[in-house]
Enzyme design. Structure first.
Site, short mmCIF file in Angstrom:
data_model
loop_
_atom_site.label_atom_id
_atom_site.label_comp_id
_atom_site.label_asym_id
_atom_site.label_seq_id
_atom_site.Cartn_x
_atom_site.Cartn_y
_atom_site.Cartn_z
CG ASP A 1 -2.48 -6.62 -6.03
OD1 ASP A 1 -2.04 -5.73 -6.76
OD2 ASP A 1 -1.98 -6.90 -4.94
CD GLU B 1 -3.96 -9.22 3.61
OE1 GLU B 1 -2.82 -9.36 4.10
OE2 GLU B 1 -4.47 -8.10 3.42
CG HIS C 1 0.10 -8.45 1.93
ND1 HIS C 1 -0.60 -7.49 2.64
CD2 HIS C 1 0.68 -7.77 0.92
CE1 HIS C 1 -0.44 -6.32 2.07
NE2 HIS C 1 0.34 -6.45 1.03
CG ASN D 1 0.07 -8.58 6.36
OD1 ASN D 1 0.64 -8.50 5.27
ND2 ASN D 1 -1.24 -8.69 6.46
#
Ligand code: GLP
Length: 247
Positions: free
Chosen positions: A66, A142, A137, A135
Site C-alpha cells: 500500500d 479497513e 485491517h 482494528n
C-alpha cells in the site's frame, strides 16, 4: 491457516527471515510482497544479515501492499521511502526492484489498475508478508472491505490514522486516503506470512484466527488462503486459547 507462537519478537523475526530466505534460495527470482509498519522491521534486518552472509537477492522483486495518497518517494513518510530505507537498501536491491503504488498520480484509479497489472506481469507474488492493523485491517483494507477487492483507493479509518500518527510530526499530517492492494489481490499470493507482536494486536489476532471470516475483520480472510501462516508473540496471541509456544 497455521498459527505459530514464538517466544519473542526477535525469535519471530529470525524464524520469518529463515522462511523467506529458504523461498529465495529455492527460487532466486522470488517475488516478495512487503509490508510497512513496525512489525516487519526486525524481519528486514534479519534478512539483510542473511544477504550479508551470502543470500543472493539479485533477482528478487518486491511489491508493497500500500501507499498513502499524496505522498511520493521524496516524502520520508511515504511507504516508497520507508521501504527503500528499511527493506530495499539494506538488502542491496536495485531501486527498480521495489514496486510501490503511486499515490501521486492525477488518475489514481489508473494507478491502481496499473499496479494490479504490474503484479500480474511479474508472475504474481510468491511470498507475501503482512502485518495486522489493530482494528483487523490487512494492508489498508479497513473493516468492510470485501474478500474479492482489488487494488483501489480507500479512506483510512480514524483508528488507523491515529495508530500511524507516530510516524508523522503532527497527527493531522496523516493522509486520509491510501492506495491498497485489495483482499483479493493479497489472497492471490502463493503463500502468505502474517506477523503480529505486542498486546495491542491481541484482539485483531484473535478475531482473525478464531472469529468469523467476514468483513468486520479483513485479516480473517487469510483463512481462505491454502498457504497462510500467522507468526505471533505471546502478547499478540494472548486472547487465543491453548497455545503451543515454539522457539
Ligand atoms: N498499512 C500498514 C499495514 O500494512 C500494517 O499492517 C499496519 C500495522 O503496523 P504496525 O506493524 O506498525 O503495527 O500499519 C499500517 O496500517
Amino acid at each position: 491457516m497455521e498459527l505459530i507462537v514464538v517466544t519473542d519478537p526477535d525469535t519471530l523475526a529470525e524464524a520469518v527471515a529463515d522462511r523467506i530466505a529458504r523461498a529465495i534460495t529455492a527460487r532466486p527470482q522470488t517475488v516478495l510482497g512487503v509490508a510497512t509498519g513496525s512489525s516487519p522491521l526486525g524481519i528486514y534486518r534479519a534478512l539483510a544479515a542473511r544477504v550479508a552472509a551470502g543470500l543472493d537477492v539479485s533477482r528478487v522483486q518486491a511489491f508493497a501492499l500500500d501507499e498513502y495518497v499524496g505522498l511520493g518517494p521524496d516524502d520520508p513518510q511515504s511507504y516508497a521511502a520507508t521501504l527503500q530505507d528499511a527493506f530495499a537498501r539494506p538488502l542491496g536491491l536495485r531501486t527498480s526492484a521495489l514496486h510501490v503504488p503511486d499515490g501521486t498520480r492525477p488518475d489514481l484509479d489508473q494507478a491502481c489498475r496499473d499496479y494490479e497489472r504490474a503484479i500480474l506481469d511479474a508472475g504474481g507474488v510468491d511470498v507475501q508478508l503482512a502485518g495486522f492493523g489493530a482494528n483487523g485491517h490487512l494492508a489498508f483494507n479497513e473493516p468492510g472491505s470485501p474478500a474479492d477487492s482489488t487494488t483501489r483507493v480507500v479512506e483510512l479509518a480514524e483508528r488507523t490514522r491515529a495508530d500511524n500518527a507516530r510516524f508523522f510530526d503532527r497527527p493531522e499530517q496523516v493522509p486520509h486516503r491510501a492506495i491498497t492492494q485489495g483482499i483479493g489481490t493479497i489472497l492471490r499470493a502463493r503463500s502468505i506470512i502474517a506477523v503480529a507482536t505486542g498486546a495491542a494486536k491481541a484482539e485483531a489476532v484473535a478475531a482473525a484466527v478464531s472469529g468469523p471470516i467476514d468483513t468486520a475483520c479483513p485479516a480473517s480472510f487469510l483463512r481462505l488462503h491454502p498457504d497462510a501462516v500467522v507468526y505471533a508473540d505471546p502478547a499478540a496471541a494472548s486472547r487465543l486459547e491453548s497455545l503451543d509456544v515454539v522457539g
